[in-house]
Each structure stands twice: as structure tokens, then as C-alpha cells.
Write an enzyme that holds these catalytic residues in place. Structure first.
Site, PDB file in Angstrom:
ATOM      1  N   VAL B  15       0.837  -1.204   0.000  1.00 24.33           N
ATOM      2  CA  VAL B  15       0.000   0.000   0.000  1.00 24.33           C
ATOM      3  C   VAL B  15       0.873   1.257   0.000  1.00 24.33           C
ATOM      4  CG1 VAL B  15      -1.745   1.318   1.276  1.00 24.33           C
ATOM      5  CG2 VAL B  15      -1.950  -1.167   1.085  1.00 24.33           C
ATOM      6  N   ASN B  40      14.280  -2.660   9.327  1.00 21.66           N
ATOM      7  CA  ASN B  40      14.683  -3.593   8.254  1.00 21.66           C
ATOM      8  C   ASN B  40      14.877  -2.900   6.912  1.00 21.66           C
ATOM      9  OD1 ASN B  40      14.518  -5.759   9.947  1.00 21.66           O
ATOM     10  ND2 ASN B  40      12.375  -6.222   9.426  1.00 21.66           N
ATOM     11  N   SER B  41      14.083  -1.858   6.671  1.00 21.93           N
ATOM     12  CA  SER B  41      14.128  -1.192   5.367  1.00 21.93           C
ATOM     13  C   SER B  41      14.947   0.090   5.385  1.00 21.93           C
ATOM     14  CB  SER B  41      12.710  -0.854   4.908  1.00 21.93           C
ATOM     15  OG  SER B  41      11.945  -2.030   4.802  1.00 21.93           O
ATOM     16  N   CYS B 129     -10.510  -2.062   3.204  1.00 20.62           N
ATOM     17  CA  CYS B 129     -10.646  -2.133   1.739  1.00 20.62           C
ATOM     18  C   CYS B 129     -12.012  -2.643   1.286  1.00 20.62           C
ATOM     19  CB  CYS B 129      -9.548  -3.020   1.154  1.00 20.62           C
ATOM     20  SG  CYS B 129      -9.281  -4.544   2.077  1.00 20.62           S
ATOM     21  N   GLN B 156     -12.102 -12.111  -1.915  1.00 23.07           N
ATOM     22  CA  GLN B 156     -11.032 -11.148  -1.714  1.00 23.07           C
ATOM     23  C   GLN B 156      -9.673 -11.608  -2.233  1.00 23.07           C
ATOM     24  OE1 GLN B 156     -13.046  -9.867   2.358  1.00 23.07           O
ATOM     25  NE2 GLN B 156     -11.158  -8.709   2.067  1.00 23.07           N
ATOM     26  N   SER B 159      -3.533 -10.004  -2.345  1.00 22.75           N
ATOM     27  CA  SER B 159      -2.711  -8.816  -2.072  1.00 22.75           C
ATOM     28  C   SER B 159      -3.211  -8.051  -0.854  1.00 22.75           C
ATOM     29  CB  SER B 159      -2.663  -7.891  -3.294  1.00 22.75           C
ATOM     30  OG  SER B 159      -3.969  -7.511  -3.662  1.00 22.75           O
ATOM     31  N   GLY B 160      -4.459  -8.253  -0.478  1.00 26.47           N
ATOM     32  CA  GLY B 160      -4.968  -7.645   0.745  1.00 26.47           C
ATOM     33  C   GLY B 160      -4.221  -8.109   1.982  1.00 26.47           C
ATOM     34  N   LYS B 213     -15.551  -5.747  10.694  1.00 29.23           N
ATOM     35  CA  LYS B 213     -15.168  -4.441  10.133  1.00 29.23           C
ATOM     36  C   LYS B 213     -16.186  -4.007   9.085  1.00 29.23           C
ATOM     37  CE  LYS B 213     -10.158  -5.274  10.388  1.00 29.23           C
ATOM     38  NZ  LYS B 213      -8.994  -5.667   9.547  1.00 29.23           N
ATOM     39  N   HIS B 242     -10.793  -6.898  -5.008  1.00 25.30           N
ATOM     40  CA  HIS B 242     -11.749  -7.636  -4.180  1.00 25.30           C
ATOM     41  C   HIS B 242     -13.082  -7.713  -4.915  1.00 25.30           C
ATOM     42  CE1 HIS B 242      -8.960  -7.798  -1.013  1.00 25.30           C
ATOM     43  NE2 HIS B 242      -9.402  -6.841  -0.237  1.00 25.30           N
TER      44      HIS B 242
END
Lengths: 337, 337
Positions: B15, B40-41, B129, B156, B159-160, B213, B242
Site C-alpha cells: 500500500v 529492516n528497510s 478495503c 477477496q 494482495s490484501g 469491520k 476484491h
């Protein structure tokens, strides 16, 4: 014990091959068996127990001396050959859409309405795959609580569209992974890593035939011609096993534990419902389990006597081949052959 | 025209990267931008227009002089860093579940309830989403016809669940095709060629958090705290987009053509509904289309004012990154920064 002469029509298709496997698995009392398919397959050999059966075409007289003919060759072939088979003396159990809504023809799921077999006139229809697994669950609920309304959404496997469809999905999947062009032949759209909200063709009311089959066949099987039921059918990139989400409004109130017990003790249904341990039915489970698998059973608080649940079954076996063989067994047990 | 200092928190995730792309695509008025991620990044470079941005960690003071911080780093990080960002002067638009149901915090889909932004106290929540795409459609229907009850079932995309989940599905798919052993790490079950009727963890009422949700966020966004709505969420082996089947009971009667016209003219919704020409929305369509795509619209005859339909949207863009950037744009347009 009496043994029977069988014919399997459409013997080389996905469902036909499954019928042959199931006849062996269940030790069906066979005297002689003919395997029938289209000219394309004629002459091929099919292994069956210790034999190699030669595939033949449906010439005149092919059904003479056949007791039961298990058809899984599509609607057009059924319309043409079922009357011939009947005339030549066989009882036809047909897996296509040809006769299902004919009022004189029983449409049977043995666990649900085996009693309808008694009035058979040599043709019996096997319901649509997505209908069979749903009515297996709806029947006990209808008996104990009454059904006010059913909303079903499907997550259907590609094998329901035949071997070519499965091959196409696998080819598309390989192409996707290699970043090559994806080609559609059987399906109108890409099915690899995609869902298609259309199964079978569209009717005038903008529902697909598959959706109307679920509605109309369910009403016929449950003998509830006015049952409030609606359906949306979606193909997803799964190979075996149809998934369904059911939202059900019951007529009477229920206790969730009693409802789960009812499901658990219903014939050939298995409750897999232990969410905290990640236990619920999966479509892959149906590769080795012939039961209708039910889980995610919970109260729908958006109405008074509502339930949500998820169920899955093997679309080629309980949804087609196994149900057909069970019908044949039932005919034998009840002296209806 | 005024330009703004931005921070993107969780900039290296699926995202986060989509947020950076969308800021460029929409020519967002940026003075300076910081890209923040976990240790980490840290030190990695991210291309952004003609710059190479260095990924930094969220040290004390990192949000000073930041006008808007777009968070997409999960609930735990949001709970820790959003108060810090607020204290240091930034407005937080958070994509996690941390603040969504907090009564003092607006939960916003700009096309639906931009008005709620006016009361913001420097933290704004971006909805889930699967909720976003649904309320985009429910809002115009609620305004014109009133909503009596909604049943939603989801299809769904993987990638969610993040980049690791997508990688796992692709690895499993390759293993399946080579007939090698399939390994599950991210998911509890095989997701390649399978569906999983669980998204997020389970609550005491046997619903998943994802399902609750969809129920609770929809009620908050539409300002209908007692809306009758139920949900079943299923993960399917699709990468982006989705899918949702909605069964809606309206309060007043409707004509199907008027209802379709209403959908067609609603903002950022596209009606794709020509079934006889095999035209309906596909999840793959959302890879290049930011609208919420609606099709298969038809009357549900199992109740008085019923509709069935299918909709899909890009879960990373309209379902997350795009909605967050639209909120930021809306704050600017309405002098709320």
C-alpha cells in the site's frame, strides 16, 4: 445377489471417469458394463478393475439388455439418447439439464428425496452439482425449523466446466507465471488468478442458467414450489470442490448448538467448525472426502432467525457421479429396477 | 498554490508503494516528502519522480514540519506513532484498524462522507478495503431508496494480506504445477487453487474481524448505527481486486432502469452490465481502473424490494492508497490542513 448390466454414457469425460471409479470403490453389483462416448473417443480403452473396456458409440440397440444407463454426456446427447435407452429397456440416470424440470421425471438426491424414485418412468434426473450440496443441508433445516428464505452465493470450481476448462486454467496460470500472453478459448475471460461472475448462459431475467437451476431445482427437490430463494454463481480459480455461502432465514427460532447437532447427525454431512483452531471446510478437503462439509455456522443478527454458513463438496463426485451411483443403488435396494 | 510536507509511513509495503505512485499520478502538491519504514528497510532507496528517497525510521521529531502523514504500517505501529505524529504537528491519515471505530475519529470515504472530515482532530481513519468499495455503492442507494438489509459475501484478493501473501500463493502455485509439496507460512492453509473462508482472526461471536469491520465500519460511515447488515468474507486465489456479491433489500420500491442510472451517475462508480455480451466487472479489470465496478444488477424476486449485484475494486488503490490520498486532497481543498 442379483447383478446388473450397466452402460456409462459420456464415459471419457471428467464425470464419466469418476462414475467408473465410484462403481469400483463401492463394489457395485455389475454383470456387464458398456462404456459409451462420442465417435472421437470410439476405440479407446478404459481400465476398469482388471479389464480394459473398449469405448463404443451409441448405435441402435446398444441399450438392449442394459438395466441402468448412467448418462453424463450433456443436454443435447441426453435428449437424443435417453428416449432410445428407455425404449430399448434401460433405466436412465441423467446428469444433464435435459429432464430436470420435467414434472413427470424425478429429480433426486437420495439423502433428501429418495421417495420420489418410486414414480420413475425409466428416466431419473441427477440435479446440478451446486444444487445437490445445498439441498443436502437445507433438507434437515427445513424439516426441523422451516425455511423462510435462502440467499446462496457460490465459489465454484473450474472442473465443473469440464477437462478442457481445467486445462485452460492451468495453461493460463503457467503463461501468467512466465509473463506470457494469456489465451481464452473455453472461458470468455481469463480464469487464472481471476473470478468470473457467470456460469452457463444468461436468461431473459439477467440470471444465469446456473443460478436458475439452483433456484428451481431446489424448489422441486424440497417440494416447496414457492420457496423464497435467490442465487449468484461465481467461478473461481479452484480445480475441485464447489464452495457456497448460505444466508438462511428460518421460520422458527433456534439454538445454535442444537442446529449444529442437527447438521452433525444428518446423513453424509460433516460439520467442520472449530474456527479458533483454523478448522473449517476447504475445497481441497473434498478431493479425499465425499461428504458435504459444513462450517462457519453462526447466527446472523441482521434478522430474527438468521444463519450464515459455508459449505463445500466435491462437484464431480457428490455433485455428479456419486449422486448418480447412489440413485442406482437406491433403485436396486428398493426393487425399482 | 501552497505545497505540503508529507510523510509516508510503511512506505515499502504494497500500500505504501501504491501511495507514492498515486501522489505522482495525481500531481499532489508536495514540498518535501519523507519515506518512513521499519529498521529492516532503513537506508533503502525508493524512486520518486526524479529523486531517490532514502527510507528512514520514525525517530523522535521525524514528523515536525510534516503537514500530512499517510500511515500504512499496521495497527500496532499506528497506535504507537500516530499520537507522536499528531503531537509533532502532523495530520495522520491512517490505513490500519487502530482508530476506525473511535467515536471522535472520522472514518472517511470522500465520495460518501467527506463532511465528517470537518471535525478531525489530526487523526483520520481510512476504512477497510472491502468496506470502502461497498459503501461507495450503498450510499446512493440509501439516499434514494433507503436500506432495509444488506447481505455481503466477499471474494477477496491475496494482495490484501500483503506482499508475502502474494509471494506465497505464487510459490504454492508453482509447486502445485510441478507436483511438489505445497508449504504454508503466511496462510494457515493452501491458498493456491483453493479458497479460505477466513480473513483476519476470529472474534467471540464466530465472525472474523474482517466481517465485523464490514458491518461496523459501514454503519459508522453511513451514519446508520443500527443498519441490518451481515457479512461472510472469503479469500480466493486472485492477486488484485476484491469481488463482492451484495444482496440488498431496499425500503422503497424501485425500477431496475432507474436504479442502474443512479449507479451510473454516482461518483467514481462504473456500471459494466451487458451480460449477453459477456460484460460484467472482473477483478483483473481493476488493475487499470480505479473506479468501483458494478455489474450483474438484477431484481431478487425472493423478497419485495430486493437486488442482487456484483462489484469489484482495486483493494490496494481505492481500497487503501487512493482513498487515503483522496482524503488528503479533500483536507487541502476544504482548508482543513
Amino acid at each position: 445377489m442379483r447383478k446388473y448390466n450397466l452402460a456409462v454414457v459420456g464415459a471419457t469425460g471428467l464425470v464419466g471417469r469418476e462414475i467408473l471409479k465410484i462403481l469400483v470403490e463401492r463394489d457395485f453389483p455389475i454383470k456387464k458394463i458398456k462404456v459409451i462416448a462420442s465417435e472421437n473417443s470410439a476405440g479407446k480403452k478404459i481400465e476398469f478393475k482388471d479389464q480394459k473396456l473398449e469405448v463404443i458409440t451409441a448405435t441402435k440397440g446398444v441399450f438392449k439388455e442394459i438395466d441402468i444407463a448412467l448418462f453424463s454426456a450433456g443436454t443435447e446427447v441426453a435428449k437424443k439418447l435417453a428416449p432410445q435407452a428407455k425404449k430399448e429397456g434401460a433405466i436412465v440416470i441423467d446428469n444433464s439439464n435435459a429432464f430436470r424440470m420435467d414434472k413427470k421425471i424425478p429429480l433426486v438426491v437420495p439423502e433428501v428425496n429418495a421417495v420420489d424414485l418410486k414414480i420413475h418412468q425409466k428416466i431419473i434426473a441427477n440435479p446440478n452439482c451446486s444444487t445437490i450440496q445445498m439441498v443436502m443441508l437445507l433438507k434437515p433445516l427445513a424439516q426441523k425449523y422451516g425455511l423462510k428464505r435462502v440467499v446462496v452465493n457460490t465459489y465454484q470450481a473450474v472442473s465443473g466446466a469440464g477437462k478442457k476448462a481445467v486445462d485452460e486454467m492451468l495453461e493460463q496460470t503457467k503463461a501468467y507465471l512466465k509473463e506470457e500472453k494469456i489465451e481464452n478459448k473455453h472461458f470468455k475471460h481469463q480464469i487464472a488468478f481471476n473470478a468470473i461472475p457467470q456460469i452457463d448462459t444468461f436468461m431473459d431475467n439477467d440470471y444465469t442458467k446456473e443460478e436458475m437451476k439452483m433456484i428451481n431445482e431446489t424448489r422441486k427437490i424440497l417440494a416447496k414450489p414457492k420457496l423464497a430463494i435467490t442465487a449468484t454463481c461465481v467461478r473461481i480459480p479452484v480445480i475441485f470442490g464447489h464452495g457456497e455461502v448460505l444466508n438462511i432465514e428460518l421460520k422458527s427460532s433456534y439454538k445454535i448448538e442444537a442446529l449444529k447437532s442437527l447438521i452433525k447427525k444428518s446423513p453424509n454431512i460433516e460439520l467442520i467448525d472449530d474456527p479458533l483452531n483454523y478448522r473449517y471446510p476447504l475445497q481441497t478437503d473434498t478431493e479425499t472426502n465425499d461428504n458435504v462439509l459444513v462450517g462457519r455456522v453462526r447466527r446472523d443478527n441482521s434478522l430474527k432467525n438468521g444463519i450464515n454458513l459455508w459449505l463445500t463438496a466435491n462437484n464431480l463426485r457428490k455433485g455428479a457421479a456419486l449422486n448418480a451411483v447412489q440413485i442406482a443403488e437406491n433403485l436396486i435396494t428398493n426393487n425399482l429396477v
